[in-house]
Design a protein around this motif. Structure first.
Motif, PDB file in Angstrom:
ATOM      1  N   VAL A 207    -110.084 -44.351 -32.871  1.00  0.00           N
ATOM      2  CA  VAL A 207    -109.402 -45.258 -31.947  1.00  0.00           C
ATOM      3  C   VAL A 207    -110.400 -46.338 -31.555  1.00  0.00           C
ATOM      4  CG1 VAL A 207    -108.295 -45.497 -29.707  1.00  0.00           C
ATOM      5  CG2 VAL A 207    -107.875 -43.449 -31.085  1.00  0.00           C
TER       6      VAL A 207
ATOM      7  N   VAL B 109    -103.603 -45.800 -26.678  1.00  0.00           N
ATOM      8  CA  VAL B 109    -103.005 -44.931 -27.694  1.00  0.00           C
ATOM      9  C   VAL B 109    -101.608 -44.580 -27.197  1.00  0.00           C
ATOM     10  CG1 VAL B 109    -103.242 -42.841 -29.066  1.00  0.00           C
ATOM     11  CG2 VAL B 109    -105.276 -44.013 -28.231  1.00  0.00           C
TER      12      VAL B 109
ATOM     13  N   ARG C 184    -104.313 -40.604 -18.989  1.00  0.00           N
ATOM     14  CA  ARG C 184    -103.090 -40.374 -19.759  1.00  0.00           C
ATOM     15  C   ARG C 184    -101.858 -40.329 -18.864  1.00  0.00           C
ATOM     16  NH1 ARG C 184    -101.897 -34.520 -22.079  1.00  0.00           N
ATOM     17  NH2 ARG C 184     -99.941 -35.616 -22.372  1.00  0.00           N
TER      18      ARG C 184
ATOM     19  N   LEU D 130    -107.001 -33.925 -26.707  1.00  0.00           N
ATOM     20  CA  LEU D 130    -107.912 -35.043 -26.428  1.00  0.00           C
ATOM     21  C   LEU D 130    -108.298 -35.097 -24.955  1.00  0.00           C
ATOM     22  CD1 LEU D 130    -106.348 -37.928 -28.578  1.00  0.00           C
ATOM     23  CD2 LEU D 130    -108.321 -36.487 -29.128  1.00  0.00           C
ATOM     24  N   THR D 131    -107.365 -34.720 -24.070  1.00  0.00           N
ATOM     25  CA  THR D 131    -107.642 -34.791 -22.633  1.00  0.00           C
ATOM     26  C   THR D 131    -108.166 -33.481 -22.064  1.00  0.00           C
ATOM     27  OG1 THR D 131    -105.288 -34.342 -22.224  1.00  0.00           O
ATOM     28  CG2 THR D 131    -106.009 -36.638 -22.178  1.00  0.00           C
TER      29      THR D 131
ATOM     30  N   ILE E 231    -111.052 -41.505 -19.783  1.00  0.00           N
ATOM     31  CA  ILE E 231    -109.856 -41.217 -20.571  1.00  0.00           C
ATOM     32  C   ILE E 231    -108.722 -40.878 -19.603  1.00  0.00           C
ATOM     33  CG2 ILE E 231    -108.812 -39.742 -22.323  1.00  0.00           C
ATOM     34  CD1 ILE E 231    -111.570 -39.194 -23.441  1.00  0.00           C
TER      35      ILE E 231
ATOM     36  N   LYS F  20     -97.721 -34.418 -31.790  1.00  0.00           N
ATOM     37  CA  LYS F  20     -98.236 -35.619 -31.122  1.00  0.00           C
ATOM     38  C   LYS F  20     -98.700 -35.310 -29.696  1.00  0.00           C
ATOM     39  CE  LYS F  20     -94.275 -37.724 -31.705  1.00  0.00           C
ATOM     40  NZ  LYS F  20     -93.552 -36.633 -32.394  1.00  0.00           N
ATOM     41  N   THR F  21     -97.828 -34.707 -28.898  1.00  0.00           N
ATOM     42  CA  THR F  21     -98.198 -34.400 -27.516  1.00  0.00           C
ATOM     43  C   THR F  21     -99.312 -33.368 -27.461  1.00  0.00           C
ATOM     44  OG1 THR F  21     -96.004 -34.980 -26.662  1.00  0.00           O
ATOM     45  CG2 THR F  21     -97.335 -33.506 -25.323  1.00  0.00           C
TER      46      THR F  21
ATOM     47  N   ASP G 268     -97.877 -41.271 -23.237  1.00  0.00           N
ATOM     48  CA  ASP G 268     -96.957 -40.379 -23.950  1.00  0.00           C
ATOM     49  C   ASP G 268     -95.516 -40.752 -23.598  1.00  0.00           C
ATOM     50  OD1 ASP G 268     -95.805 -38.362 -25.378  1.00  0.00           O
ATOM     51  OD2 ASP G 268     -96.938 -36.736 -24.452  1.00  0.00           O
TER      52      ASP G 268
ATOM     53  N   VAL H  32    -109.870 -45.733 -22.154  1.00  0.00           N
ATOM     54  CA  VAL H  32    -108.838 -45.349 -23.122  1.00  0.00           C
ATOM     55  C   VAL H  32    -107.619 -44.859 -22.354  1.00  0.00           C
ATOM     56  CG1 VAL H  32    -108.220 -43.795 -25.008  1.00  0.00           C
ATOM     57  CG2 VAL H  32    -110.528 -44.712 -24.877  1.00  0.00           C
TER      58      VAL H  32
ATOM     59  N   LEU I 274    -103.985 -43.088 -22.804  1.00  0.00           N
ATOM     60  CA  LEU I 274    -103.117 -42.319 -23.679  1.00  0.00           C
ATOM     61  C   LEU I 274    -101.735 -42.285 -23.028  1.00  0.00           C
ATOM     62  CD1 LEU I 274    -105.517 -39.310 -24.436  1.00  0.00           C
ATOM     63  CD2 LEU I 274    -105.326 -41.473 -25.659  1.00  0.00           C
TER      64      LEU I 274
ATOM     65  N   PHE J   7    -102.526 -35.129 -27.741  1.00  0.00           N
ATOM     66  CA  PHE J   7    -102.931 -35.706 -26.454  1.00  0.00           C
ATOM     67  C   PHE J   7    -103.521 -34.630 -25.536  1.00  0.00           C
ATOM     68  CE2 PHE J   7    -100.679 -40.013 -25.581  1.00  0.00           C
ATOM     69  CZ  PHE J   7    -101.243 -40.526 -26.739  1.00  0.00           C
TER      70      PHE J   7
END
Length: 836
Positions: A359, A532, A415, A382-383, A413, A375-376, A504, A500, A502, A379
């Motif tokens: 990214v 993202v 989200r 990543l978090t 980060i 996908k979720t 959703d 960053v 994120l 996330f």
């Protein structure tokens, strides 16, 4: 005259009035003093219940131990009540710090039971260690040198309690106090904003333990002794009951509860030893009529249902709100976020299979893929909400794979969540202010009013104005529409000022006008930092993205520029179930002929008729004026991209969701507002996505639970799925994905079903298993109408009579399945991503 409504002043006037009433009627001043002490006890306990969401059944450990601390030291180590009271507070603080560090690692019922167990252990020690504690006789004749008279000690106690009530009111309005309430409402969201919620709960636990300790110390001085009874399980729940009786969601609630509890106890205990027989029904009546307690009854009478744990105001809106300034992060040409060989599996289900991607800063990087692509979950990994099984995550060159979620957030980060995640009992202003507060440096003050921080409040107003919620800043979250709450979720994410973002599905449930606002905001943000995006609105994704990554069944199948990804063969196959140039599969002639004959024999009356149906979740609208018909013995394919309302349609038919308007007619009868069990008994069954079997039951037991007269027999099920005869005694948790799908389909057949809804019946199955399940679906299509949701269009169009394609909750195509199967351009436009 606003000051006359101040809770601390009201508490003062009530306790003084209670004192005056007792004196005027010749009552015992000591009993009023006891009530005042228990008011403090209940309010200390409610600091945990109402503000942190922790229910301590054993808070009496602090109450009882503090009373012994006073009994041991007053007249020996300390010569006055004030010094002994301070010592008891410090003693309770240390005890709460040690105990909290241990028991706060557990939540909910386990936390409550551990506190009760600790209190009971303290009781047993105090009751049986006769040489030190006096056993059942306790410690008696504790001196009270400064306040020897009952009246003097009463006024001293009243002053201390009012002072501590004022301190608590101040505390809950500080940045830390507001944070306590955020953790109560949504601990996971607080973590993703960068807060160490364990520390928040630990500090709150220490403060509450100290306040309860002060109450216990005052009681020891009142009765001039200390006894073990206060820590026994029979009395441990008293303060919780007092708080609940008065109203745990109201600052003054514990006062009403404590006064009522102790006055009724005094009156009823004089009449009978079994006074609880009369008192318990009173508690039950309050619990049934008003879960919000006595304060709740009054507020409902005044038509005001809002929680009153804090004042219901926000800082004055500035005359001019400064435009939201999304200050750019330091630009870097190197990837800001690097993912290498990331893998995650939940049992046999692989959600990430060696994912590798970069990214870059100041780019809009979208992640798309069919349902269940992972996908979720990506996330969440990543978090830091989920740990990866293997692989590495690097942020700005630093390995963060082992860091906790709040530590990653502090690094930069942030989200949003697919399912809206905000602090429901805080105002929109407070939601955003809590998030802005998380990005400020330094410790969180325990003394300053949160709304006095001008810099934080100004930025909060700017963010609210940027998403169009400035006019709704002081409303309750429940008063906001679904779209407004979604905007609030985005505002909370923006407030972190992260490097960053994120996001959703930030457009889910928004009106077109709000979609335009949020899309524009996301685009602007991507020029200043890395964004993202997970989003099912493919048209917008292709229009605004700088880079797109496509996931399918846990694997990365494409990564690159939008134009390249849109025409990637694997992407086309993932969305359409075939290569773009492929031919539609031949229809199954036997099933088709049987069905054709059955359809011809029926009249034109539909089995299922959905007319202008609007439906959604939590106030949001997913289906917008949906019209859908299913004829007897007809197979209908329900298609569309992710997030367009396919599963919502099935849930609305099944009664799991009730339409906000429109009709759902089954054979002419409106079933739109019926419960799912009633809909099922009328002949509608569902094979849900994910199978949803009872894992600890065998195959036969799963089927036996659903079986009713008129449905398929076990012999018919075994004829349809021979494998299930061999697996009849196997537990569902030990079956493969294909075997579980067979059981799920069989479960829909053992009831007398006229309409069967199949949600992604081939998802996650191997090709050979797909063919086996498909053959069974074709056979059952001769005995019931089917509605099949499947993202592989060619798999379902080959067996369907008609097809519906949904786009954003509306029907974009309705016609013969063969027409859609043969029109590749139409499929690309409605189902794929290339044409978009």
């Amino acid at each position: 005259m606003t000051y006359l409504k101040h809770p601390v002043l009201i508490a003062t006037l009530v306790l003084i009035a209670l004192t005056g009433y007792s004196v005027a009627t010749g009552g015992s001043i000591n009993h009023v003093t006891q009530i005042v002490i228990y008011v403090l006890y209940a309010m200390g306990v409610n600091l945990l219940i109402g503000y942190l969401g922790l229910v301590p059944f054993g808070a009496s450990i602090f109450f009882g131990c503090a009373s012994y601390a006073v009994a041991f030291t007053l007249g020996r180590t300390f010569t006055d009540e004030i010094s002994a009271l301070i010592f008891a507070g410090v003693f309770s603080l240390v005890g709460a710090a040690v105990l909290g560090a241990i028991i706060l690692r557990r939540k909910g019922l386990y936390f409550s039971l551990i506190t009760l167990a600790c209190s009971q252990v303290a009781y047993e020690i105090a009751f049986k260690w006769t040489a030190v504690t006096g056993g059942e006789n306790g410690i008696q004749n504790v001196p009270r040198p400064l306040f020897q008279s009952a009246e003097g000690f009463h006024w001293f106690t009243l002053a201390v309690v009012i002072l501590l009530i004022g301190a608590m009111w101040r505390l809950v309005h500080t940045p830390f106090g507001r944070l306590m309430q955020a953790v109560r409402d949504n601990e996971q969201r607080a973590i993703t904003l960068g807060y160490n919620t364990f520390n928040v709960k630990w500090v709150g636990f220490c403060i509450a333990g100290t306040i309860i300790g002060f109450a216990g110390a005052l009681l020891a001085m009142l009765i001039q002794g200390a006894y073990a009874d206060n820590m026994s399980w029979q009395r441990a729940g008293d303060p919780v009951l007092m708080a609940a009786l008065g109203g745990v969601h109201h600052f003054l609630g514990p006062i009403w509860g404590a006064v009522t509890f102790l006055m009724l106890e005094e009156k009823l205990s004089v009449m009978t030893d079994n006074w609880w027989l009369f008192f318990a029904p009173i508690i039950i009546i309050f619990a049934v009529l008003s879960p919000e307690g006595m304060q709740g009854i009054v507020q409902r009478w005044l038509k005001h249902d809002r929680w009153t744990l804090t004042r219901n105001t926000v800082p004055a809106r500035p005359a001019r709100i400064e435009p939201f300034d999304a200050a750019p992060a330091e630009h870097s040409k190197e990837p800001v976020l690097e993912v290498r060989e990331l893998s995650k599996a939940f049992g046999s289900i692989v959600t990430q299979d060696r994912i590798t991607l970069d990214v870059h800063d100041r780019m809009l990087h979208s992640i798309i893929g069919p349902n269940g692509a992972g996908k979720t979950t990506l996330f969440n990994i990543l978090t830091g909400l989920i740990d990866a099984d293997r692989g590495q995550i690097r942020f700005k060159g630093r390995d963060i794979t082992k860091l906790k979620a709040y530590e990653r957030s502090r690094l930069g980060i942030a989200r949003s969540f697919q399912i809206i995640s905000v602090f429901r009992q805080l105002t929109p202003f407070e939601n955003v202010r809590i998030a802005v507060q998380s990005s400020t440096k330094g410790t969180i003050p325990l003394w300053r009013d949160a709304h006095k921080d001008e810099a934080v409040c100004a930025r909060t107003w700017s963010i609210l104005d940027a998403v169009g919620l400035a006019d709704r800043a002081a409303e309750e979250c429940d008063a906001l529409s679904h779209g407004e709450i979604r905007l609030l979720e985005i505002a909370v994410t923006l407030a972190c000022n992260a490097s960053v973002l994120l996001l959703d599905e930030p457009l889910a449930g928004l009106s077109e006008s709000d979609r335009v606002i949020v899309t524009d905001l996301i685009t602007r943000l991507s020029k200043l930092r890395a964004v993202v995006l997970i989003e099912h609105d493919i048209d917008r994704v292709l229009a605004i993205s700088d880079r797109i990554t496509v996931l399918h069944q846990g694997k990365l199948i494409a990564d690159g520029l939008p134009a390249e990804v849109a025409h990637h063969p694997e992407v086309v196959k993932a969305y359409l179930g075939k290569e773009k140039a492929g031919k539609p599969k031949e229809r199954q002639p036997i099933a088709a002929r049987v069905r054709e004959k059955a359809v011809a024999a029926n009249d034109e009356r539909p089995l299922l008729d959905m007319k202008n149906v609007f439906s959604g979740y939590g106030g949001g609208t997913v289906l917008e004026g949906l019209d859908l018909r299913v004829m007897p013995n007809e197979v209908v394919a329900l298609l569309g991209r992710n997030g367009v309302g396919k599963t919502t349609t099935l849930r609305t038919i099944m009664g799991q969701l009730h339409p906000t308007s429109g009709e759902v007619l089954l054979d002419g009868e409106n079933i739109g507002q019926m419960r799912s069990d009633c809909v099922n008994r009328l002949g509608v069954s569902i094979v849900p996505e994910g199978r949803r079997l009872f894992p600890n039951l065998t195959v036969n037991e799963n089927l036996a639970i659903a079986m009713r007269p008129g449905g398929a027999s076990m012999e018919e099920i075994h004829d349809l799925f021979p494998k299930l005869a061999l697996l009849s005694r196997s537990k569902a948790q030990n079956l493969s994905g294909g075997e579980r799908q067979m059981v799920a389909i069989a479960r829909a057949l053992v009831v007398p079903s006229r309409l069967i809804l199949l949600d992604e019946p081939y998802e996650g199955l191997a090709p050979a298993v797909v063919d086996e399940v498909k053959g069974a679906v074709q056979r059952i299509s001769t005995r019931a109408s089917l509605v099949i949701v499947e993202h592989h269009a060619d798999e379902v169009l080959a067996m369907a009579d008609r097809a519906y394609v949904l786009v954003n909750g509306k029907v974009a195509f309705n016609g013969p399945a063969v027409e859609l199967a043969n029109d590749h351009d139409l499929q690309d436009r409605l189902l794929g991503i290339a044409a978009a």
